[in-house]
Design an enzyme around this catalytic site. Structure first.
Site, mmCIF file in Angstrom:
data_model
loop_
_atom_site.group_PDB
_atom_site.id
_atom_site.type_symbol
_atom_site.label_atom_id
_atom_site.label_comp_id
_atom_site.label_asym_id
_atom_site.label_seq_id
_atom_site.Cartn_x
_atom_site.Cartn_y
_atom_site.Cartn_z
ATOM 1 N N ASN A 1 19.931 81.658 41.544
ATOM 2 C CA ASN A 1 21.038 81.681 40.595
ATOM 3 C C ASN A 1 20.548 80.968 39.329
ATOM 4 O O ASN A 1 20.114 79.806 39.390
ATOM 5 C CB ASN A 1 22.223 80.942 41.213
ATOM 6 C CG ASN A 1 23.448 81.001 40.337
ATOM 7 O OD1 ASN A 1 23.336 81.030 39.097
ATOM 8 N ND2 ASN A 1 24.598 81.005 40.953
ATOM 9 N N ALA A 2 20.586 81.643 38.207
ATOM 10 C CA ALA A 2 20.021 81.071 36.975
ATOM 11 C C ALA A 2 20.717 79.761 36.589
ATOM 12 O O ALA A 2 20.082 78.859 36.031
ATOM 13 C CB ALA A 2 20.123 82.077 35.837
ATOM 14 N N ASP B 1 15.995 85.862 38.770
ATOM 15 C CA ASP B 1 17.154 86.746 38.922
ATOM 16 C C ASP B 1 17.784 86.451 40.277
ATOM 17 O O ASP B 1 17.101 86.055 41.221
ATOM 18 C CB ASP B 1 16.745 88.227 38.839
ATOM 19 C CG ASP B 1 17.925 89.131 38.510
ATOM 20 O OD1 ASP B 1 18.016 89.614 37.365
ATOM 21 O OD2 ASP B 1 18.781 89.350 39.410
ATOM 22 N N CYS C 1 26.142 90.918 26.296
ATOM 23 C CA CYS C 1 26.483 92.348 26.352
ATOM 24 C C CYS C 1 27.982 92.547 26.570
ATOM 25 O O CYS C 1 28.402 93.614 27.005
ATOM 26 C CB CYS C 1 25.659 93.069 27.394
ATOM 27 S SG CYS C 1 25.863 92.408 29.040
ATOM 28 N N PHE D 1 17.654 85.874 34.190
ATOM 29 C CA PHE D 1 18.371 87.154 34.339
ATOM 30 C C PHE D 1 17.385 88.295 34.030
ATOM 31 O O PHE D 1 17.618 89.129 33.163
ATOM 32 C CB PHE D 1 19.594 87.229 33.408
ATOM 33 C CG PHE D 1 20.515 86.046 33.487
ATOM 34 C CD1 PHE D 1 21.532 86.000 34.438
ATOM 35 C CD2 PHE D 1 20.366 84.963 32.627
ATOM 36 C CE1 PHE D 1 22.393 84.896 34.509
ATOM 37 C CE2 PHE D 1 21.214 83.858 32.695
ATOM 38 C CZ PHE D 1 22.235 83.826 33.639
ATOM 39 N N ASP E 1 19.393 86.534 29.272
ATOM 40 C CA ASP E 1 19.990 87.866 29.100
ATOM 41 C C ASP E 1 20.949 88.140 30.261
ATOM 42 O O ASP E 1 20.691 89.010 31.100
ATOM 43 C CB ASP E 1 18.872 88.923 29.041
ATOM 44 C CG ASP E 1 19.409 90.319 28.756
ATOM 45 O OD1 ASP E 1 20.544 90.439 28.242
ATOM 46 O OD2 ASP E 1 18.703 91.295 29.064
HETATM 47 N N1 SAH Z 1 16.897 91.165 31.064
HETATM 48 C C1 SAH Z 1 17.039 92.456 31.719
HETATM 49 C C2 SAH Z 1 18.479 92.872 31.942
HETATM 50 C C3 SAH Z 1 19.331 91.822 32.618
HETATM 51 S S1 SAH Z 1 20.759 92.495 33.370
HETATM 52 C C4 SAH Z 1 16.322 93.514 30.866
HETATM 53 O O1 SAH Z 1 16.126 93.298 29.681
HETATM 54 O O2 SAH Z 1 15.974 94.559 31.413
HETATM 55 C C5 SAH Z 1 21.438 91.092 34.108
HETATM 56 C C6 SAH Z 1 20.712 90.610 35.365
HETATM 57 O O3 SAH Z 1 21.316 89.366 35.703
HETATM 58 C C7 SAH Z 1 20.827 91.491 36.598
HETATM 59 O O4 SAH Z 1 19.550 91.818 37.048
HETATM 60 C C8 SAH Z 1 21.554 90.608 37.637
HETATM 61 O O5 SAH Z 1 21.021 90.752 38.942
HETATM 62 C C9 SAH Z 1 21.250 89.215 37.138
HETATM 63 N N2 SAH Z 1 22.218 88.149 37.477
HETATM 64 C C10 SAH Z 1 23.561 88.216 37.524
HETATM 65 N N3 SAH Z 1 24.090 86.998 37.787
HETATM 66 C C11 SAH Z 1 23.039 86.141 37.884
HETATM 67 C C12 SAH Z 1 22.903 84.739 38.139
HETATM 68 N N4 SAH Z 1 23.987 83.968 38.310
HETATM 69 N N5 SAH Z 1 21.674 84.205 38.164
HETATM 70 C C13 SAH Z 1 20.572 84.973 37.976
HETATM 71 N N6 SAH Z 1 20.638 86.309 37.742
HETATM 72 C C14 SAH Z 1 21.840 86.877 37.705
#
Ligand code: SAH
Length: 386
Positions: A269-270, A243, A327, A221, A287
């Site tokens: 997808n994470a 991401d 969050c 993420f 995150d």
């Molecule tokens: N770590 C970042 C903030 C993350 S915000 C920082 O510190 O700046 C959350 C992120 O998760 C977003 O960029 C969104 O695109 C991503 N996201 C949402 N669902 C996801 C998934 N299933 N797999 C991977 N990424 C995902």
């Protein structure tokens, strides 16, 4: 002045500033949406002034314990107080959240500062109606080159406000570079996909990077690569960043180039990535976005968190480190901590807590308004196998 009488045992008697529709005993004087109203308790004693919007579930949000109008003097005073608070903290005043809604007694106003440029959100009807006064006060006190209104939050719907993204002062800055933790990020506040940064996580990026030297890092993420870049800069042996968003991955790659750092940025997808990953890592960072915006879906959200925790722990090498962040206001610190513990039990590993993380001081927490505390995080290290 029109107003409302509030039922006994409502949250306002416990220091909160919100009044829900179910907490109103009586409305008097026919207030209009977006008006300032007076609030009284059931014995007719004054409780202060609030902004009013009967369209929202939160019908009234207190702006003062006294009689107060929304005028230039009010906005000037409150904005000055918010700036002063940031000055007293150790946040970089040029890259921070200058105003944060209820925490700064300006319910619905959010202002982020990126050097000479400000991003404004007006998430309540009264603030939306009065936005010119807010813009004038910001110009006077911060002398920005531009102010961009970025009203694209899902919260707007509840207040009946139309989404809108536009330049409201100065000239469109286009894409420009900001520096955080000694790392450069390219952002474009008006037109770009790579809009602002997650300012609330800037301290956490630096904090987690302290464990990165010589290590293999996985940042899940990653958004624009905040953790990944900080770890690479700190001398990680390798950094993988994941991401689901194409534009986030593009931004991560570009930011890596900009800083002369190497990051393997993968669009995926994470959940799938963690499940199928064959490699081991020394540091795993999780995150995710908020998995729930309400209490109803909290159980599903906790299942999601547990899955990534379990899979993340399984990818860790001996003595490995897991940093995980949440969050969602609805998942409490305790609940989130227990979620990791439960995953560690399933993974047959013991974790030692080495760092508590929370939102930066430019997102002040008012304990009487629990909704102001939303970001929590933990860094754990696996104990030697036992
Ligand atoms: N770590 C970042 C903030 C993350 S915000 C920082 O510190 O700046 C959350 C992120 O998760 C977003 O960029 C969104 O695109 C991503 N996201 C949402 N669902 C996801 C998934 N299933 N797999 C991977 N990424 C995902």
């Amino acid at each position: 002045m029109p107003g409302i009488i509030i039922k006994p045992r409502s949250r306002i008697y416990h220091g909160h500033d919100w009044v829900y529709s179910s907490e109103i005993l009586k409305t008097f004087g026919d207030p209009k949406p977006g008006d300032v109203i007076t609030m009284k308790d059931y014995r007719d004693r004054p409780l202060g002034s609030a902004i009013y919007n009967p369209v929202s579930q939160i019908v009234a949000r207190r702006i003062s314990r006294r009689k107060q109008k929304l005028d230039a003097e009010f906005f000037g005073r409150r904005i000055a107080q918010a700036i002063e608070l940031r000055k007293q903290s150790d946040v970089d005043l040029h890259l921070c959240r200058v105003i944060w809604s209820e925490s700064d007694a300006l319910p619905g106003i959010i202002v982020d500062r990126y050097g000479d440029h400000l991003v404004l959100q007006t998430l309540t009807l009264a603030m939306e109606i009065n936005k010119q006064l807010i813009i004038d006060a910001l110009v006077e006190q911060l002398n920005p080159k531009s102010i961009i209104l970025r009203n694209d939050s899902p919260m707007l719907k509840a207040e009946g406000i139309e989404p809108s993204i536009k330049l409201v002062y100065g000239e469109n800055p286009g894409a420009f570079i900001v520096t955080a933790n000694d790392i450069q990020f390219e952002i474009d506040l008006l037109d770009g996909q790579k809009t602002g940064l997650y300012l609330d996580q800037l301290d956490a990026h630096a904090s987690v990077a302290q464990w990165a030297k010589g290590k293999r890092i996985l940042d899940c993420f990653c958004n624009q690569g905040g953790f990944a870049l900080a770890c690479a800069k700190a001398g990680a042996a390798s950094v993988t960043a994941v991401d689901i968003s194409e534009s986030a991955i593009e931004a991560t790659k570009q930011n890596a180039l900009l800083n002369g750092l190497e990051i393997n940025a993968i669009k995926a997808n994470a959940f799938d990535f963690l499940k199928n990953c064959k490699e081991k890592y020394d540091v795993v960072i999780l995150d995710p976005p908020s998995f729930t915006r309400n209490k109803k879906t909290l159980n599903d959200a906790m299942r999601g968190y547990k899955e990534i925790h379990l899979r993340g722990l399984k990818l860790l090498e001996n003595n490995g480190i897991l940093s995980t962040f949440c969050c969602s206001h609805h998942a409490s610190r305790e609940l989130y901590l227990n979620n990791v513990v439960s995953a560690s039990v399933d993974a047959k590993k013991t974790v030692r807590l080495i760092k508590n993380h929370s939102q930066r001081l430019d997102h002040p927490v008012l304990p009487a308004i629990p909704e102001t505390e939303y970001l929590k995080g933990f860094t754990f290290q696996l104990t030697p196998s036992r």
